[in-house]
Design an enzyme around this catalytic site. Sequence first.
Site, short mmCIF file in Angstrom:
data_model
loop_
_atom_site.label_atom_id
_atom_site.label_comp_id
_atom_site.label_asym_id
_atom_site.label_seq_id
_atom_site.Cartn_x
_atom_site.Cartn_y
_atom_site.Cartn_z
N TRP A 300 0.83 -1.22 0.00
CA TRP A 300 0.00 0.00 0.00
C TRP A 300 0.86 1.26 0.00
CZ3 TRP A 300 -1.93 2.87 4.79
CH2 TRP A 300 -1.03 2.74 5.86
N ASP A 301 2.15 1.10 0.30
CA ASP A 301 3.08 2.23 0.31
C ASP A 301 2.96 3.06 -0.96
OD1 ASP A 301 3.90 0.05 1.93
OD2 ASP A 301 5.93 0.81 2.08
N GLU A 441 0.10 -2.98 12.43
CA GLU A 441 0.05 -4.43 12.21
C GLU A 441 0.24 -5.25 13.49
OE1 GLU A 441 3.15 -4.55 9.28
OE2 GLU A 441 1.71 -4.60 7.64
N LYS A 542 2.24 0.05 16.07
CA LYS A 542 3.43 0.11 15.22
C LYS A 542 3.52 1.45 14.49
CE LYS A 542 5.46 -2.87 11.70
NZ LYS A 542 5.12 -4.02 10.84
N GLN A 543 2.39 1.90 13.96
CA GLN A 543 2.44 3.10 13.13
C GLN A 543 1.08 3.81 13.11
OE1 GLN A 543 2.69 2.60 8.87
NE2 GLN A 543 2.18 0.44 9.01
O1 IFM Z 1 3.49 -1.50 3.93
C1 IFM Z 1 4.35 -1.51 5.02
C2 IFM Z 1 3.56 -1.85 6.26
O2 IFM Z 1 2.59 -0.86 6.52
C3 IFM Z 1 4.46 -1.98 7.46
N1 IFM Z 1 5.46 -2.97 7.20
C4 IFM Z 1 6.28 -2.69 6.03
C5 IFM Z 1 5.44 -2.54 4.79
C6 IFM Z 1 6.32 -2.18 3.59
O3 IFM Z 1 6.88 -0.92 3.74
#
Ligand code: IFM
Length: 689
Positions: A300-301, A441, A542-543
Amino acid sequence: MKLIKEGYSKDNIISYGNMFLLANGRFGYRGTLEEYRKNQLVNFTALGFYDKYQDLWREPINLPNPFYFHVDGGSILEDDIIDHKVELDIKNAVFARFSTFKTVKIESKRFVSSFNKDLLVEEYKVISLCDQTLNISFGLDTDISEINGPHYITKRVKKINNSIVFNGTTNERKLVSLVSTYRCNVPTEFSSENNLHLFKINKEMKKGDEIVVQVFSFVTKFIHTDKLHIFNFERELERHKESFNKLQNDFSISIYGDDEANFEVQYSLYQLLILIDENSVMSIPARGLSGQTYKGAIFWDTEMFILPFLVFSNPKMARNTLVYRINTLGGAKSKAKELGYKGAFYAWESQDDGKERCSKYNVTDPITNEPIRTYFGEKQIHISGDVVLAIDRYVTSTCDTTLLDEGGYQVIDEVVKFYKSFAKKLDDGKYHFLDVIGPDEYHEGINDNAYTNYLIHRAVTIAIKYNDFSNKIKKPVSLEELIEFKNNIYRPSPNENGIIEQFDGYFKLEDVSPEDVKKRTKNPKEYLGGTKGVATPTRVIKQADVIAMLVFLRPSSKIQYLDRNYKFYLPYTEHGSSLSSSAYSIAAALCDDIDAAYSLFRKSSSIDLGGEQKKYAGGVYIGGTHPASNAGAILSLMCGLMGMRVIDEEISFEPHLPDHFEKVEATFLFRGIKYHITVNKEGYKLQGE
Ligand code: IFM
């Protein structure tokens, strides 16, 4: 403008390989030195050319290294170095190396041609510092660096005059051909041994004598070695620079008053421009072209971070990334079907064919080396909505509606169909999305993730908006159904304190900081999430998740809660993904927390310059470059610190610049018009061409 690093330390071999990466959107060549071999992670990586060996992870192939050189007395791995410097000219995408040893000096220059996309070129110069007999060898190294290989079942090497022709066959029976021509100013002999196919020189040299070798390496099946004489180093270098400079015509951004931050932004731009191939049918992998990490897969990046940059800078490339999603719709439909759903569930980790390549065991326990079961592929359903959002962003920012007719609308329809089949209508009469994973995640198998549910609502809204475009195609979901679905999607509302719960039950989790959670780990590489992770029973994420939703979707009825949610979630966020800091930087700027906005922006912009970066997920190496963070840095600057907003096709800016910024200037494209913007603390001046 140049990135320069002086001195040598073996601790920097891997990070400099990323930092000094050259690429042209088709091939990547890590910033390694000529005497390096696979242990130093020399990688010549091909985009979109994947291979699977036995039951290991399918990953992009690396080609043999045509730029191997060894000079007696001139190897950084074996000899004492007096002076050493590497340089990357980021405006022209040219790498250079200068090393002085006791008896020789070495200077080299290399580029991955932006003009002739199948061509890589190197010039290598040895200068004798005394009278001596010198041994030099150079040529092709076929001992290829591979994470999940070997990928070649056959490797054939033939020398024809001053060229070395490599023909390889991969496990998937694909053919790889590389023709490399070596032009040298002195006679050579040739021999092959232990995967090194080398031209050799043994020569009496006087102090000051030079040996110059030029290498032209061409990836093809069709070029005849006779044709390689057409390449001229200076001409190819000029063509390459011209072509690379053209990519900078429509977009630029400069900060005045902060040279360090400005350099990082120019470097981020460099890392993005080397991934552009306007004729590509592929998209941009999460680690760009810096090697085989993350299986060379597209996440999704690209849609959420890179595409918003591309629509401003290179709409053609933005379109390519979406055409890639249209072309891989088949893979997305098969995945949905296999998991018992209808429509299109895009692969969490997508390669050339769109099949799900995310392993069921994506991380390992760093102590026992045991694989850990993860559910990213099965449960991270937001990926399909991210694609829909990107299509809409492309169409609204470029006015190019042809993408909808050419498969774009079908993608939107199939995604909505998927979500409809995934949704559960519960007793409250609302559609819920259960057992999912959000952008954070760490918490797996959760219900009603705010980012996911709001995104699905937006995806259905987009489907309704473009319903007229779909006249020609059979609609899997009728307009009435779409409206009913949209009106009844459950979206968690802010609580009495204005906080949107990240998922059902999140507020009940242990209230602890990321620092304290990390103290509970037994190994620094330990994976914090999933079934056994130390973060799982806690609020540590995580984010950016709720913040990503508020910043990227800006739901009009909820955006007034940004400030409270930003303050609530920031202390729980580990920023364990490089995507996180840019989303938070935008939020911080919009909440007028300028110091935080600035430092989070710098975290994104410096990610590939040796700043903090996570190299392991559990025991699995995940290093490489971070294009989404590079793009995120530019977005934090534009949409956060400069405060760019687009409402009803009107662009406006509300500056949140740090005090020490004099101004920020940018050029960008929007709806076919090229704009120039200057923002300072007092306001802004926007001009369209
Ligand atoms: O897409 C990301 C994900 O959100 C977190 N882990 C790494 C992936 C790739 O950058």
